[in-house]
Design an enzyme around this catalytic site. Sequence first.
Site, short mmCIF file in Angstrom:
data_model
loop_
_atom_site.label_atom_id
_atom_site.label_comp_id
_atom_site.label_asym_id
_atom_site.label_seq_id
_atom_site.Cartn_x
_atom_site.Cartn_y
_atom_site.Cartn_z
N ASP A 253 -54.92 5.75 -9.46
CA ASP A 253 -54.34 5.14 -10.66
C ASP A 253 -53.69 3.80 -10.37
O ASP A 253 -52.92 3.67 -9.40
CB ASP A 253 -53.31 6.10 -11.26
CG ASP A 253 -52.66 5.56 -12.52
OD1 ASP A 253 -53.38 5.40 -13.51
OD2 ASP A 253 -51.45 5.26 -12.48
N GLU A 290 -58.52 2.29 -10.01
CA GLU A 290 -58.27 1.66 -11.29
C GLU A 290 -57.46 0.40 -11.00
O GLU A 290 -56.39 0.48 -10.40
CB GLU A 290 -57.48 2.55 -12.24
CG GLU A 290 -57.26 1.88 -13.60
CD GLU A 290 -56.00 2.35 -14.32
OE1 GLU A 290 -55.84 1.97 -15.49
OE2 GLU A 290 -55.19 3.08 -13.73
#
Length: 591
Positions: A253, A290
Site C-alpha cells: 500500500d 501502489e
Amino acid sequence: MIEVWAPRAERVRLQRLGDDGTTLVEEVPLRRGTGGPHPGAGWWFAEVDLADGERYGFVLDDSGELRPDPRSRRQPDGVHAASAWFDPSRYAWNDASWTGRQLAGGLIYELHIGTFTPEGTLDAAIGRLDHLVELGVTHVELLPVNGVNGVWNWGYDGVLWYTAHEAYGGPEAYQRFVDAAHAAGLAVIQDVVYNHLGPSGNYLPEFGPYLRTGSRNTWGDSVNLDEEAVRSFIIDNALMWLRDHHVDGLRLDAVHALHDERPTHILRELAEAVDALSAHVGRPLTTIAESDMNDPTLILPREAGGYGLTAQWSDDWHHAVHVAVSGETVGYYADFADAQAFVKVSTSGFFHDGTYSSFRGRDHGRRIPGEVPAWRLVTFAQDHDQIGNRATGDRLSQNLPYSRLAVTAVLTLTTPGTPMLFMGEEWGASTPWQFFTSHPEPELGEATAKGRIAEFAEMGWDESVVPDPQDPDTFTRSKLDWDEASHGDHRRLLQLYRDLAQLRRERPELTNPSWSARDARVDDRPHGRTYHLACGDLTVFANLTDAPADCAVAADAVVLLATDGATISGTEDARIVTIPPESAVVTGPAL
C-alpha cells in the site's frame, strides 16, 4: 522462545493468562540481551514455550497494563486485549502440488472480505471461488485483513500487522481460504500496509521507536525505517504471509509514503527477501506496489538500478479510462480530458512521464523504458480507492448505462497491462462501496465522520450526501448483492466479462508484453471520440459517440467480439467495420 523488541523499556514481563484472557497464570521476567533469534540492541527474550491458543501479553516497566505482542498472530478479543499464541504449522495443507501463477497473462480480482459476501467471512468467501474461476480470474487480491479496532473496516486502520482479523475468522480461516483458492487454481495476493498504523490500538511506540516523530505522511507519523528492527518487522511480516500462510504475492500500500534514506531502500530489501523465498519454495511470489510517483525504478531490475518489484499499479490508466467513458474532468481528472490521454497510457504506460500535472502543480513522473514488459503495470477501471473515496462511494455502474459499462469492460480486458477488477464490477453491481468504520471510541468515530464531511465539502460536494462512516448502514449498503448477477443487464455484462477473459487467454496478441506491439489513435469529434487500439493483428475499436463509426480493417479481419451488433463489409481491398454508437468491437483474423 519468546522475544520482543522493546528498547524503551527498562523491564519487560510476559504474562501468561487463562482461557478468559484476563486471569493471571504466571508472570515471567524477560532478560535483555543479544542471544535471541534477533540479536541486537533493545531485544528481550525468555525461554518459554506457549501452547497454541494460549493467551498472553507483555507488561512494560511498572505500568501494570497488559499489551498485545507486537508480532501477535491472533487477537480473539480485539486489538486492546491479550494475544493468543498461534502455531501456523498445525494446519494440514492440501496444496503440495500447487506451483503458483506468474503475474504475466493474469487477471486480478480485488475484494474486501467483509463485504464480498453477506456473512463477511473468509469461509463464506471460499463458497464464491467458483464464480471467480468461471470469470477467468487468476489472482485474488484481498484488501488488508490484519487486526483493527472495531468489527468492520476497510482494513487500512490496522495496528497488528501479523494478525488476521477475528471477525473474518482469524488466522486458521485465512489458511483455509488460501488452501481452497489454490485447489481452485487461484493465486492469492494480500494487501499489506507498511506506511502507517491505525488510530486505535497502536501500542508500538510504547515498546520502541517504530514511528519517526516529526515526519508525517497523510495518515500520521511515518514508519521509522532508520531502525534496523523496524525494517526487520516489515520484512518478517511479508515473509510470514508468503511462507506460513502460503500466500502468492503482496500488494504494498502507498509505497510513496515510505520515507527511507538508507542506501538500500526498504522496497529493494523486501523484493530481495521475497525473491530468495521464491527460489526456496519453487513457485513465483509477486510483489505489487501502489504508488502515485509514476517512477519505473520500482519495477526496473536491480541490475539496472531498480528495486526489482514485480509490478506497480497505474493510476494514470484508471484516470484516462474513467474520463473516456464518464466524461468526468474535475480534480485530478482534469489533465486526462486530453484526447490523447488514453492513447498515451495504452502505448507507453504513464500519461505523466515528466509532463506537467495541474493537480500537483508541477512536472510529474518518468518515462517507462520500452524494454519494461507491459504486464508490470496493473491497470483497472475501478478499485476500492477510486470508488470508496468518492463522496457517496458510487461505482461506474451507478452513473453509466449498460452500453458504456460494456465498452469499459472491453477496454479493461484488452489492456496492455495486467487487468484488475474490483468485486462486483463484472456484473455492474448496483451496490455502492462506501467508506466505513466501526471505531468503538465515540470521539474517534465522531472525528472520522466530521473529517470525511469536511474533506468533501472542501472539494465542493454537497455535505448532506456524504454517508456517516460510523453508521452500520454504510457498511451494510456496501455488501454485494449476488442475486442481481443472474438477472437482466447484470447477467449480460457478466457474460461479456467472461467472454473477454476467454478471448484474452486465447489470443496471444492481447498479452504480448512488448509496448512496441501496441499502437493507438483517437478520432476526436464534436459528439464524442472513437478509439482505435491495435495489438498485433487485433484491433479494438471503442465508439463513444452517438453515431455509427466506420473504420478500416484488414482483409482477413472478422468480428471476434462486439458489445453490440457490428458488421464488416466492403471489398477485399477496402474492408470496413461499422461500429454502432456507444459500443466496442474487437477484430482480427480468425483462429
